[in-house]
Design a protein around this motif. Sequence first.
Motif, PDB file in Angstrom:
ATOM      1  N   ARG B  62      -5.615  -9.058  -0.486  1.00 12.57           N
ATOM      2  CA  ARG B  62      -5.056  -9.141  -0.128  1.00 12.57           C
ATOM      3  C   ARG B  62      -4.799 -10.329   0.336  1.00 12.57           C
ATOM      4  NH1 ARG B  62      -0.500  -8.048  -3.323  1.00 12.57           N
ATOM      5  NH2 ARG B  62       1.868  -9.058  -2.203  1.00 12.57           N
ATOM      6  N   GLY B  76      -6.522 -14.257   3.918  1.00 11.11           N
ATOM      7  CA  GLY B  76      -6.876 -13.332   2.992  1.00 11.11           C
ATOM      8  C   GLY B  76      -7.777 -13.885   1.570  1.00 11.11           C
ATOM      9  N   THR B 219      -2.607   2.064   6.617  1.00  8.08           N
ATOM     10  CA  THR B 219      -2.270   1.072   4.742  1.00  8.08           C
ATOM     11  C   THR B 219      -1.618   1.625   4.320  1.00  8.08           C
ATOM     12  OG1 THR B 219      -4.766   0.765   4.659  1.00  8.08           O
ATOM     13  CG2 THR B 219      -3.761  -0.657   6.365  1.00  8.08           C
ATOM     14  N   LYS B 223       2.193   1.593   2.307  1.00  9.00           N
ATOM     15  CA  LYS B 223       1.832   0.588   1.160  1.00  9.00           C
ATOM     16  C   LYS B 223       3.002   1.691   0.561  1.00  9.00           C
ATOM     17  CE  LYS B 223      -0.889  -1.293  -2.702  1.00  9.00           C
ATOM     18  NZ  LYS B 223      -1.017  -0.430  -3.761  1.00  9.00           N
ATOM     19  N   GLU B 228       3.685  -5.104   1.521  1.00 11.31           N
ATOM     20  CA  GLU B 228       2.902  -4.872   0.516  1.00 11.31           C
ATOM     21  C   GLU B 228       1.755  -5.922   1.056  1.00 11.31           C
ATOM     22  OE1 GLU B 228       1.594  -4.345  -2.923  1.00 11.31           O
ATOM     23  OE2 GLU B 228       3.759  -3.632  -3.481  1.00 11.31           O
ATOM     24  N   ASP B 229       1.987  -6.836   1.931  1.00 13.64           N
ATOM     25  CA  ASP B 229       1.617  -7.595   2.908  1.00 13.64           C
ATOM     26  C   ASP B 229       2.156  -6.633   3.713  1.00 13.64           C
ATOM     27  OD1 ASP B 229       1.771  -9.112   1.092  1.00 13.64           O
ATOM     28  OD2 ASP B 229       3.555 -10.356   1.273  1.00 13.64           O
ATOM     29  N   TYR B 263      -7.582  -5.476   2.900  1.00 13.24           N
ATOM     30  CA  TYR B 263      -6.466  -6.733   3.382  1.00 13.24           C
ATOM     31  C   TYR B 263      -6.668  -7.768   4.489  1.00 13.24           C
ATOM     32  CZ  TYR B 263      -3.128  -2.814   1.526  1.00 13.24           C
ATOM     33  OH  TYR B 263      -2.225  -1.970   1.143  1.00 13.24           O
TER      34      TYR B 263
END
Lengths: 313, 447
Positions: B62, B76, B219, B223, B228-229, B263
């Motif tokens: 990402r 990323g 993660t 999520k 998301e980040d 990520y």
Amino acid sequence: MAYAVPKEAYNGKVLNVKFGKAPNAVSIGGENAMPFLSFEGEIPNKPVIAFEIQDMPPDDWPDTVKNQFAGVSSDPVKWAQRCQNELKAQAIALRLISTHPDRENRSPQDAAKTVKDVLSAINIPLIILGSNNVEKDASVLVAAAEAAGGYNCIIGKAQEGNYKTIVAAALAHNHKIIAMSELDINLAKQLNILITQMGFNKENLITDPMCSALGYGLEYTYSVMERIRLAALLQNDATMQPPIAGDVGMYVWKIKEVSASESEAPLWGSLEERGIAWEALTAAAMLIAGTNLLIMRHPKAVETVQKVIKELV
Amino acid sequence: MALSGVEIFKLLPKTNCKKCGFPTCLAFAMKLAQGGVDLEKCPDISEESKKVLGEASAPPIRTFALGAGEKAVKIGGETVMFRHDKKFFNPCAIALNIKDNLSDAELKKAAVEVANSEIERIGQKLRIDAISIEYASNDSARYEAAVKLIASAAPDTAIILNCKEPSAAEKAVKAVADRKPLLYGATNDNAETMAGIAKANKVPLSVCAQGVEALISLTEKIKSLGVEDIVMDSGAKTAKEIIEHNTQIRRSALRKGFKPLGYPVINFALRDDSTFEAALASVAIAKYASIVVISSIAKWKNLALFTLRQNIYTDPQVPMQVEQKIYKIGEPTDDSPLLITTNFSLTYFIVSGEVENSKVPSWLAVMDCEGLSVLTAWAAGKFTSAKIAQFIKDSGVEGQIKHKNLIIPGQVAILSGALEEKLEGWKITVGPREANGLPTFLKSRTA
């Protein structure tokens, strides 16, 4: 989610090269994984750092590094002893720079004498380097190889233009060879092939794909080294399996970043620390690209890189 | 995992309506599989197919911004394990860690130092990208005050809130939410609360675990809670852990398409010995860190780290170039020698370095040859007698020096005759073939 550590299946292995004499002989190479990835392979030997010394006073070195050897650098024997006894060097790299036609143009016989004097004063392994003048090195390194007979030294650098005589001398006197080509994986491969075609055992060979200083082409050396390693390990390319040498000091200690004073370059900060960091970071990058044998100058930079190595193995 | 063209085709309307610009749905699917076209070009795709395809076509790692505004840095988005395979895209952000229990004056000094860390090198402006503020005081009011103070003293710098205590973190996030700080971070103990704070304030969240495998459940959980980040810290501390963990993470994301590890990575390379810390940080920069945090900065250290990062992130297929102009080496006068070479940055560095070594003050004319080295530029018709003559005439060097003598690289000795014809009144001297011959060459000329 189910997870398995993705491991690479390597087919090849870096050759193990042992140089010097018992009990202080040193081994490099032997790994069958990319640098420091011991979760997927064996890495039997740590990278080795050799201290560079010269056969004439290092007038062209910046003060930062020259001052470190004040009092001993006019005599290669004292200089070597200082590195061995006080700085605890694992190996010494003696550069016969005085033989260069543009320096003092000293004779091969003079060089041979220096080699003998240094060898009799130390008990750690010796790397003998020419002045990087292709023609002159051919005669200087032949004389040096003879003088160092029985000491299992590393002789270099054999290049495309002079490898025949140097390899013949290394064969006759049982030394290892550093083969140097200029930043090109195909040239490195070709030179290794030419040298082994002379009957020189590839297990006595070390590849130098040409070093570059941080900021001065480091990325080229870095990627050529990574590609050599990948060819050796993934494709099992036997001609790419010798250990790699990185002649860091001579490329670092001539650029602007290690010699411009803080008053000349106020944005660059302390000159002393800048020079040390420059050599240490260049060497660290070489290590993670695959270098097995580093040749360095500044004791503090060597100390820093030793700390990195300690954390890497 | 990426889908094949045929798998994508099955999810398309199969009407061959051509509205996407392709003759058939299959042709569109094939292009989509290569990443050469946007899914949105298909006007009739079902919402369900869009969701499936959207997830499958998401990049393996990402990409998002660290910080806000002009100096935010993208992190990323990497696609290869080795830079020679393609290139590394988004340079590793370098962050300074500061403890909140320092005095206000010390905090301010450090923040200003970061804010003023910019240096230019080969046309790029390089700087310390972020400040990590560590919650060491154990006092949430102090933490909030420290964060505010640093934010105002370094108004463009990205902020990392290095605080695992949710109530203190929440106050600090709210105080600087407009700066999009990275919240560091979520552990097994606080993940739900931290995810709630990150989501409510629309900021990225870093997870902190012990080992690569322990990152996965974290993660996934974050999520599923709508963040998301995400940034990942595998707990790597030593050089070896940094290389091994980061390699495993990137391989999982790129080769296996393993989303829970797709990520950017943050590494803390904190050491008391500043030179050692710089060496360790360079290991992280070369080996896949997207953010590296260090405990001290200094001009010499920043320069070395910026240069290393620039080297590693250079596009191997695009030669680095320097600006076309007449460079002064030393303090040349109007009878100092004039040399010419091409604008490939390595050529320039090596030639200028050797001229400098000669201690003979000189003028170095660097000609734009699209970043090719001398011999390659000559072979490609970019370093020809006509073009060199034109460059010399246009450069204005004739007004700077009183002689008309140009030294050309030995590799292109062949050009000397034609150049003398095209540059009327000039004498062309053939220099050495290799740059390392320059000191001797230049010294012997002045001797």
